[in-house]
Design an enzyme around this catalytic site. Structure first.
Site, short mmCIF file in Angstrom:
data_model
loop_
_atom_site.label_atom_id
_atom_site.label_comp_id
_atom_site.label_asym_id
_atom_site.label_seq_id
_atom_site.Cartn_x
_atom_site.Cartn_y
_atom_site.Cartn_z
N HIS A 1 1.21 6.06 1.75
CA HIS A 1 2.02 6.90 2.65
C HIS A 1 3.13 7.66 1.92
O HIS A 1 3.65 8.63 2.46
CB HIS A 1 2.57 6.06 3.81
CG HIS A 1 1.49 5.76 4.81
ND1 HIS A 1 1.13 6.66 5.80
CD2 HIS A 1 0.67 4.71 4.94
CE1 HIS A 1 0.14 6.14 6.49
NE2 HIS A 1 -0.16 4.95 6.00
N ARG B 1 -6.69 12.94 0.62
CA ARG B 1 -5.62 13.42 1.49
C ARG B 1 -4.24 12.88 1.10
O ARG B 1 -3.23 13.39 1.53
CB ARG B 1 -5.90 13.08 2.95
CG ARG B 1 -5.85 11.61 3.26
CD ARG B 1 -5.95 11.33 4.74
NE ARG B 1 -7.30 11.53 5.24
CZ ARG B 1 -7.77 10.96 6.34
NH1 ARG B 1 -6.98 10.19 7.06
NH2 ARG B 1 -9.00 11.16 6.75
N HIS C 1 -4.04 -4.42 7.78
CA HIS C 1 -4.18 -3.30 8.70
C HIS C 1 -3.34 -3.51 9.96
O HIS C 1 -3.56 -4.46 10.70
CB HIS C 1 -5.63 -3.01 9.14
CG HIS C 1 -5.74 -1.65 9.76
ND1 HIS C 1 -6.04 -0.52 9.03
CD2 HIS C 1 -5.51 -1.23 11.01
CE1 HIS C 1 -6.01 0.53 9.81
NE2 HIS C 1 -5.68 0.13 11.03
N ARG D 1 -9.18 8.26 -1.24
CA ARG D 1 -10.12 8.70 -0.19
C ARG D 1 -10.98 9.84 -0.69
O ARG D 1 -10.58 10.61 -1.56
CB ARG D 1 -9.34 9.15 1.06
CG ARG D 1 -8.60 8.02 1.76
CD ARG D 1 -8.05 8.50 3.10
NE ARG D 1 -9.09 8.59 4.11
CZ ARG D 1 -9.28 7.69 5.08
NH1 ARG D 1 -8.48 6.65 5.20
NH2 ARG D 1 -10.25 7.84 5.94
N GLU E 1 -8.62 0.72 -3.01
CA GLU E 1 -9.56 0.78 -1.88
C GLU E 1 -10.44 2.01 -2.05
O GLU E 1 -9.95 3.09 -2.40
CB GLU E 1 -8.79 0.92 -0.57
CG GLU E 1 -7.91 -0.26 -0.26
CD GLU E 1 -7.05 0.02 0.96
OE1 GLU E 1 -7.25 1.03 1.64
OE2 GLU E 1 -6.15 -0.78 1.21
N GLU F 1 -11.38 -9.00 2.61
CA GLU F 1 -10.12 -8.70 3.30
C GLU F 1 -10.47 -8.54 4.77
O GLU F 1 -11.29 -7.70 5.13
CB GLU F 1 -9.48 -7.41 2.76
CG GLU F 1 -8.19 -7.08 3.50
CD GLU F 1 -7.34 -5.99 2.83
OE1 GLU F 1 -7.47 -5.77 1.62
OE2 GLU F 1 -6.54 -5.37 3.56
N THR G 1 -8.22 3.59 8.29
CA THR G 1 -9.47 2.82 8.30
C THR G 1 -9.59 2.05 9.62
O THR G 1 -8.85 1.10 9.86
CB THR G 1 -9.49 1.84 7.10
OG1 THR G 1 -9.02 2.55 5.96
CG2 THR G 1 -10.89 1.34 6.84
N HIS H 1 -5.48 3.77 -1.88
CA HIS H 1 -6.79 4.14 -1.35
C HIS H 1 -7.11 5.55 -1.85
O HIS H 1 -6.44 6.50 -1.47
CB HIS H 1 -6.73 4.10 0.19
CG HIS H 1 -8.05 4.34 0.86
ND1 HIS H 1 -8.21 4.22 2.22
CD2 HIS H 1 -9.27 4.69 0.38
CE1 HIS H 1 -9.47 4.48 2.54
NE2 HIS H 1 -10.13 4.79 1.44
N ASN I 1 0.86 -1.18 0.00
CA ASN I 1 0.00 0.00 0.00
C ASN I 1 0.90 1.24 0.00
O ASN I 1 1.62 1.49 0.98
CB ASN I 1 -0.90 -0.06 1.24
CG ASN I 1 -1.85 1.12 1.29
OD1 ASN I 1 -1.45 2.23 0.96
ND2 ASN I 1 -3.08 0.89 1.69
N1 PXP Z 1 -5.90 -2.94 3.82
C1 PXP Z 1 -6.87 -2.00 3.88
C2 PXP Z 1 -8.22 -2.36 3.36
C3 PXP Z 1 -6.61 -0.72 4.41
O1 PXP Z 1 -7.60 0.19 4.46
C4 PXP Z 1 -5.31 -0.41 4.86
C5 PXP Z 1 -5.01 0.95 5.39
O2 PXP Z 1 -5.11 1.87 4.35
C6 PXP Z 1 -4.33 -1.41 4.74
C7 PXP Z 1 -4.66 -2.67 4.26
C8 PXP Z 1 -2.90 -1.17 5.14
O3 PXP Z 1 -2.82 -0.89 6.50
P1 PXP Z 1 -1.43 -0.46 7.13
O4 PXP Z 1 -1.05 0.85 6.50
O5 PXP Z 1 -1.74 -0.36 8.59
O6 PXP Z 1 -0.44 -1.54 6.80
#
Ligand code: PXP
Length: 266
Positions: A14, A53, A218, A49, A74, A155, A105, A47, A11
């Site tokens: 960030h 952001r 997550h 959003r 996402e 998921e 999330t 994601h 993901n």
């Molecule tokens: N999976 C989903 C569906 C999420 O919403 C997120 C957070 O954006 C993640 C995975 C990744 O989470 P983390 O950044 O805590 O690894």
């Protein structure tokens, strides 16, 4: 016998968080994609959003069009975002709950009360030939509703597991359920952790029995991920914050190869 290796979706939101901190054009999340591929990641997760952001429409369009790795987008149940997904057709849309004020999330979808709206959104996505996954808490009620909705993937939200792990093993844990607040001793926390692993194990197996493919994510990091990666019925992990945080010190390629090593099934 162990099933084949678990897939890693990185993901990259960030990276865009860092860019947006200054509203400039670097670091560019698009540049991350080749590195993710070289490091052995199997999927790119972003994601989009409602408040844009981090990842924005231009990023998402480019990534969907040009990524050599499959893209898992996402998104919330929001007409404007769903229009975007239908028009741009990533490989998969993972529907997540979204609150503007949240940092990330915080929990799984409320599949019960959102059932009718989800049904029409999923129909649109399937008609556009986009795979659909629902980000849900690991409980049978949500899973059975997901089955009723006819999605190919779920998921499971691993936030509860990650929070208990942090309470037990990290003095950096700053969750609403901090050890101090709950005054839990280590033995109780260990029991809670084992029971959450057991719960995840059972629910993932249940999903597999229903012929639904299983992802999880997550709050997973280099310390806590191995117990989750060992759950055989999980096919894929989506991990963001911990990989991008480590990449600040090691570079992204090494942060991903370290995570690939951490999730290797023994
Ligand atoms: N999976 C989903 C569906 C999420 O919403 C997120 C957070 O954006 C993640 C995975 C990744 O989470 P983390 O950044 O805590 O690894």
């Amino acid at each position: 016998m162990k099933s084949k290796d678990i897939k890693l979706g990185v993901n990259i939101d960030h990276i865009a968080v860092l860019r947006e901190a200054r509203k400039v054009n670097d670091p560019d999340p698009i540049q991350a994609i080749g590195i993710c591929q070289r490091a052995g990641a199997e999927q790119i997760t972003i994601h989009l959003r409602e408040d844009r952001r981090h990842i924005n429409d231009t990023d998402a369009k480019f990534i969907i069009r040009h990524s050599p790795l499959p893209v898992n987008l996402e998104c919330a149940v929001n007409d404007e975002i769903i229009d975007f997904v239908v028009a741009n057709r990533p490989m998969r849309a993972t529907i997540v709950p979204e609150k503007r004020e949240e940092i990330t999330t915080e929990g799984g979808l409320d599949v019960e009360s959102g059932f009718e709206k989800l049904k029409s959104v999923i129909k649109r996505l399937h008609e556009a030939e986009v795979e659909v996954s629902l980000f849900i808490d690991p409980n049978p009620v949500s899973l059975l509703k997901a089955k009723e909705l006819g999605v190919g993937w779920v998921e499971f939200h691993t936030g509860k597991y990650a929070n208990i792990y942090a309470m037990l093993y990290s003095n950096l844990a700053d969750t609403p359920h901090s050890v101090k607040e709950l005054e839990l001793d280590r033995a109780t926390l260990k029991k809670m952790l084992n029971s959450e692993i057991e719960n995840l194990n059972e629910i993932c197996e249940h999903a597999r029995g229903l012929h639904i493919k299983v992802a999880a994510g997550h709050g997973l990091n280099y310390q806590n991920v191995s117990a989750i990666a060992e759950i055989e019925s999980i096919q894929e992990l989506n991990i963001g914050q911990s990989i991008i945080a480590r990449s600040v010190f090691t570079g992204l390629e090494k942060a991903i190869t370290d995570m690939k090593e951490a999730i290797k099934r023994v």
